[in-house]
Design a protein around this motif. Structure first.
Motif, PDB file in Angstrom:
ATOM      1  N   PRO A 151      39.347  44.784  33.659  1.00 32.72           N
ATOM      2  CA  PRO A 151      38.295  44.784  34.657  1.00 32.72           C
ATOM      3  C   PRO A 151      38.667  45.658  35.838  1.00 32.72           C
ATOM      4  O   PRO A 151      39.845  45.890  36.113  1.00 32.72           O
ATOM      5  CB  PRO A 151      38.222  43.304  35.059  1.00 32.72           C
ATOM      6  N   GLN A 196      38.191  39.718  45.535  1.00 24.78           N
ATOM      7  CA  GLN A 196      38.010  40.638  44.412  1.00 24.78           C
ATOM      8  C   GLN A 196      38.935  40.271  43.260  1.00 24.78           C
ATOM      9  O   GLN A 196      38.532  40.291  42.091  1.00 24.78           O
ATOM     10  CB  GLN A 196      38.267  42.085  44.859  1.00 24.78           C
ATOM     11  N   ARG A 220      37.562  37.290  41.476  1.00 23.69           N
ATOM     12  CA  ARG A 220      36.437  37.666  40.615  1.00 23.69           C
ATOM     13  C   ARG A 220      36.933  38.357  39.350  1.00 23.69           C
ATOM     14  O   ARG A 220      36.403  38.125  38.251  1.00 23.69           O
ATOM     15  CB  ARG A 220      35.470  38.581  41.388  1.00 23.69           C
ATOM     16  N   GLU A 221      37.947  39.221  39.488  1.00 19.49           N
ATOM     17  CA  GLU A 221      38.502  39.910  38.323  1.00 19.49           C
ATOM     18  C   GLU A 221      39.142  38.925  37.352  1.00 19.49           C
ATOM     19  O   GLU A 221      39.024  39.078  36.131  1.00 19.49           O
ATOM     20  CB  GLU A 221      39.506  40.958  38.774  1.00 19.49           C
ATOM     21  N   LYS A 231      38.294  35.720  36.908  1.00 18.28           N
ATOM     22  CA  LYS A 231      37.228  34.995  36.215  1.00 18.28           C
ATOM     23  C   LYS A 231      36.572  35.875  35.164  1.00 18.28           C
ATOM     24  O   LYS A 231      36.296  35.416  34.048  1.00 18.28           O
ATOM     25  CB  LYS A 231      36.192  34.498  37.232  1.00 18.28           C
ATOM     26  N   GLU A 232      36.330  37.146  35.508  1.00 18.48           N
ATOM     27  CA  GLU A 232      35.723  38.069  34.556  1.00 18.48           C
ATOM     28  C   GLU A 232      36.627  38.292  33.354  1.00 18.48           C
ATOM     29  O   GLU A 232      36.172  38.337  32.207  1.00 18.48           O
ATOM     30  CB  GLU A 232      35.424  39.401  35.245  1.00 18.48           C
ATOM     31  N   PHE A 233      37.912  38.423  33.621  1.00 13.18           N
ATOM     32  CA  PHE A 233      38.866  38.679  32.547  1.00 13.18           C
ATOM     33  C   PHE A 233      38.946  37.490  31.593  1.00 13.18           C
ATOM     34  O   PHE A 233      38.980  37.663  30.370  1.00 13.18           O
ATOM     35  CB  PHE A 233      40.246  38.963  33.133  1.00 13.18           C
ATOM     36  N   LYS A 258      36.719  35.331  30.933  1.00 15.59           N
ATOM     37  CA  LYS A 258      35.498  35.240  30.148  1.00 15.59           C
ATOM     38  C   LYS A 258      35.520  36.233  28.996  1.00 15.59           C
ATOM     39  O   LYS A 258      35.072  35.918  27.887  1.00 15.59           O
ATOM     40  CB  LYS A 258      34.278  35.509  31.026  1.00 15.59           C
ATOM     41  N   LYS A 259      36.019  37.435  29.265  1.00 14.69           N
ATOM     42  CA  LYS A 259      36.078  38.465  28.235  1.00 14.69           C
ATOM     43  C   LYS A 259      37.383  39.244  28.372  1.00 14.69           C
ATOM     44  O   LYS A 259      37.432  40.313  28.982  1.00 14.69           O
ATOM     45  CB  LYS A 259      34.888  39.413  28.332  1.00 14.69           C
TER      46      LYS A 259
END
Length: 255
Positions: free
Chosen positions: A19, A31, A34-35, A37-39, A41-42
């Motif tokens: 990400p 930031q 957020r990275e 959580k994004e990571f 998830k995928k």
């Protein structure tokens, strides 16, 4: 131009990246959160952009803080409930030797098994599962799994020798691994938690509740892997060692 295309299609560079990472010297905690959580998830395997120490230690501190928060607000309350419902007991007898192994040797061994090869398709699919099976303690299972996986690997190696160098099938396998990489990441993280089930037992026979006793190990499996892919294996080993050291310190103080 040809060299650039070749580099883009080679092994670890097959169209993947982690990400969006901060490229500025400052560290944005929100930031980074957020990275993370994004990571999770995928998950994506990707080469890590070099970052100054002022950023890496803050990321390390953030992940460690999340890890400790999960222990305090999830694991400890669950353990209290399991003490009542399942008679939760630990099989580990805390002493100097066990603490030394848990703080120094276990983090190195477990990180090498569960996270060192996370970017390599060959390791993740064929070698890693055999090492993970070793934690099950059954050499019959290990032997059977090793035979099956090594046979598949050898057959595939022989088959691919007949595929021309420029054939798209060679790259198709790499793209398939990248496409399904989240499942590889999640399985290794969950597997890391499950192998720690052997550290506990139920004194009243409710062993089916023991899966809730490994909440700390399950979350650590995801967080350690995130840090390993973001900053390298050394960071995950250090975090693993620090968490184990904190665990032994709490156990000694409470016992």
């Amino acid at each position: 131009m040809v060299q650039q295309c070749s580099e883009q299609m080679s092994g670890d560079n097959l169209g993947i990246a982690l990400p969006t990472m901060s490229t500025t010297p400052s560290f944005d905690w929100r930031q980074e959160w957020r990275e993370l959580k994004e990571f999770l998830k995928k998950p994506r395997r990707g080469r890590i952009a070099s970052a100054p120490f002022s950023q890496t230690w803050r990321r390390f501190l953030l992940v460690f803080g999340i890890d400790i928060a999960i222990v305090l607000f999830v694991t400890l309350p669950l353990d209290s409930i399991l003490d009542e419902w399942a008679g939760l007991e630990s099989k580990l007898e805390i002493n100097g030797k066990i603490a030394l192994y848990g703080i120094v040797f276990a983090p190195i061994i477990e990180e090498l098994v569960f996270r060192a090869g996370l970017r390599k398709a060959g390791y993740s699919l064929f070698i890693g599962p055999i090492f993970v099976a070793c934690f099950a303690g059954s050499m019959l299972v290990v032997g059977a799994l090793a035979t099956i996986l090594m046979s598949i690997a050898v057959i595939d190696k022989i088959r691919m020798r007949w595929v021309p160098e420029g054939n798209g099938r060679r790259f198709a396998r790499g793209r398939a691994f990248i496409r399904h990489y989240p499942y590889v990441f999640w399985l290794y993280a969950i597997g890391f938690g499950l192998v720690h089930l052997g550290n506990f037992y139920s004194s009243n026979g409710r062993d089916y509740l023991l899966v809730f006793a490994i909440s700390a190990q399950l979350s650590a499996g995801f967080l350690f892997a995130y840090l390993r892919l973001r900053q390298g294996l050394l960071s995950s080993i250090l975090l693993h060692s620090l968490e184990n050291g904190l665990f032994f310190a709490l156990e000694m103080m409470s016992g």
